[in-house]
Design an enzyme around this catalytic site. Structure first.
Site, mmCIF file in Angstrom:
data_model
loop_
_atom_site.group_PDB
_atom_site.id
_atom_site.type_symbol
_atom_site.label_atom_id
_atom_site.label_comp_id
_atom_site.label_asym_id
_atom_site.label_seq_id
_atom_site.Cartn_x
_atom_site.Cartn_y
_atom_site.Cartn_z
ATOM 1 N N LYS A 292 24.475 34.185 -2.171
ATOM 2 C CA LYS A 292 24.680 34.780 -3.488
ATOM 3 C C LYS A 292 23.597 35.813 -3.840
ATOM 4 O O LYS A 292 23.915 36.914 -4.288
ATOM 5 C CB LYS A 292 24.718 33.658 -4.527
ATOM 6 C CG LYS A 292 25.143 34.064 -5.891
ATOM 7 C CD LYS A 292 25.666 32.867 -6.685
ATOM 8 C CE LYS A 292 24.807 31.628 -6.587
ATOM 9 N NZ LYS A 292 23.664 31.596 -7.494
ATOM 10 N N ARG B 87 27.198 28.344 -15.232
ATOM 11 C CA ARG B 87 27.238 27.234 -14.290
ATOM 12 C C ARG B 87 28.251 26.170 -14.671
ATOM 13 O O ARG B 87 28.569 25.294 -13.868
ATOM 14 C CB ARG B 87 25.876 26.538 -14.262
ATOM 15 C CG ARG B 87 25.043 26.928 -13.117
ATOM 16 C CD ARG B 87 23.750 26.157 -13.137
ATOM 17 N NE ARG B 87 22.693 27.013 -12.627
ATOM 18 C CZ ARG B 87 22.565 27.352 -11.361
ATOM 19 N NH1 ARG B 87 23.401 26.908 -10.469
ATOM 20 N NH2 ARG B 87 21.597 28.149 -10.983
ATOM 21 N N ARG C 59 17.156 26.376 7.693
ATOM 22 C CA ARG C 59 16.543 27.483 6.962
ATOM 23 C C ARG C 59 15.015 27.399 7.011
ATOM 24 O O ARG C 59 14.422 26.348 6.859
ATOM 25 C CB ARG C 59 17.015 27.418 5.502
ATOM 26 C CG ARG C 59 16.382 28.444 4.606
ATOM 27 C CD ARG C 59 17.195 28.648 3.372
ATOM 28 N NE ARG C 59 17.114 27.525 2.439
ATOM 29 C CZ ARG C 59 17.789 27.477 1.304
ATOM 30 N NH1 ARG C 59 18.590 28.457 0.970
ATOM 31 N NH2 ARG C 59 17.661 26.449 0.497
ATOM 32 N N ARG D 245 11.613 23.977 3.767
ATOM 33 C CA ARG D 245 11.466 23.345 2.454
ATOM 34 C C ARG D 245 11.835 21.873 2.539
ATOM 35 O O ARG D 245 12.805 21.525 3.184
ATOM 36 C CB ARG D 245 12.349 24.041 1.420
ATOM 37 C CG ARG D 245 11.624 25.140 0.716
ATOM 38 C CD ARG D 245 12.141 25.371 -0.686
ATOM 39 N NE ARG D 245 13.579 25.516 -0.735
ATOM 40 C CZ ARG D 245 14.204 26.546 -1.303
ATOM 41 N NH1 ARG D 245 13.506 27.528 -1.803
ATOM 42 N NH2 ARG D 245 15.504 26.588 -1.352
ATOM 43 N N ARG E 275 24.126 18.898 -4.173
ATOM 44 C CA ARG E 275 24.253 20.198 -4.850
ATOM 45 C C ARG E 275 25.665 20.748 -4.733
ATOM 46 O O ARG E 275 26.184 21.355 -5.658
ATOM 47 C CB ARG E 275 23.272 21.196 -4.238
ATOM 48 C CG ARG E 275 21.863 20.897 -4.642
ATOM 49 C CD ARG E 275 20.963 22.057 -4.274
ATOM 50 N NE ARG E 275 19.581 21.677 -4.491
ATOM 51 C CZ ARG E 275 18.570 22.213 -3.854
ATOM 52 N NH1 ARG E 275 18.774 23.147 -2.953
ATOM 53 N NH2 ARG E 275 17.343 21.827 -4.112
#
Ligand SMILES: [Zn+2]
Length: 213
Positions: free
Chosen positions: A13, A82, A121, A156, A167
């Site tokens: 995004k 959201r 990631r 992370r 999520r």
């Protein structure tokens, strides 16, 4: 031209919002950035935990920001609305500001592809750049080192399968009603292949909608 960009986590995004704003000379409004720019300790803590601030607060901050934009400047907004309450608040806000809703672009991504992006990631703690060894176009030139600033890359702590599941579930539950709410303004894009392919589809949609006017 105003665009709302919606997508589950890891669908690219932020990257697409930047490309859209560059090509069409739109202001890129990231509600995450607006919140971080407040430099409020409590808000930063919430964001770091992957939590959200109240609908009222985010709506107020966004409205103040939109007021500061020149009337003729279009924008692409990511991270908002959201949920349906925010969608309704946003419509009212646009009426007050005498601005158009524009279009809603939804980036669709296969959950298994998104998961691969998250779990593999690597981020640069120094400049915020994001890399991923699983995909040729996002691989760091030198393994484990940032292309931009040569800092060591880190994974992370919350980039796990479990956190992603949560999520993704929240996204489905809260944003599906938003997509239904904006129904005839919504365009879907397949974001599972790569960033270039995603952007090509977005260009076609924007061209199709705005060339007619
Ligand atoms: Zn870096």
């Amino acid at each position: 031209m105003n665009i709302i960009l919606m997508a589950p986590p890891a669908a690219g995004k932020g990257t697409q919002a930047k490309r859209i704003s560059n090509k069409y000379h739109l202001e890129h409004i990231s509600t995450g950035d607006l919140l971080r720019n407040l430099n409020d300790e409590k808000i930063n803590e919430l964001l770091a935990e992957g939590k959200f601030v109240s609908d009222e607060l985010i709506t107020e901050i966004l409205e103040n920001h939109l007021k500061s934009l020149p009337r003729e400047k279009g924008f692409v907004i990511d991270g908002f609305p959201r949920n349906k309450a925010q969608a309704i608040a946003y419509e009212n806000m646009l009426k007050r500001l005498n601005r158009e809703l524009g279009i809603v672009i939804v980036l669709d991504i296969d959950k298994s592809v998104a998961l691969k992006r998250i779990v593999h990631r690597l981020i640069c703690p120094n400049c915020g750049a994001v890399f991923n060894d699983m995909f040729p176009d996002t691989k760091a030139k030198e393994a484990g080192i940032c292309d931009n600033c040569s800092h060591k890359l880190i994974k992370r702590e919350d980039d796990t399968e479990e956190t992603y599941e949560k999520r993704y579930q929240i996204y489905l539950e809260q944003t599906e009603p938003v997509i239904n709410y904006f129904k005839e303004k919504v365009y879907h894009v397949d974001s599972s292949i790569n960033a270039d392919y995603t952007f090509e589809q977005i260009e076609k949609i924007i061209g199709g909608v705005y060339d007619k006017h």
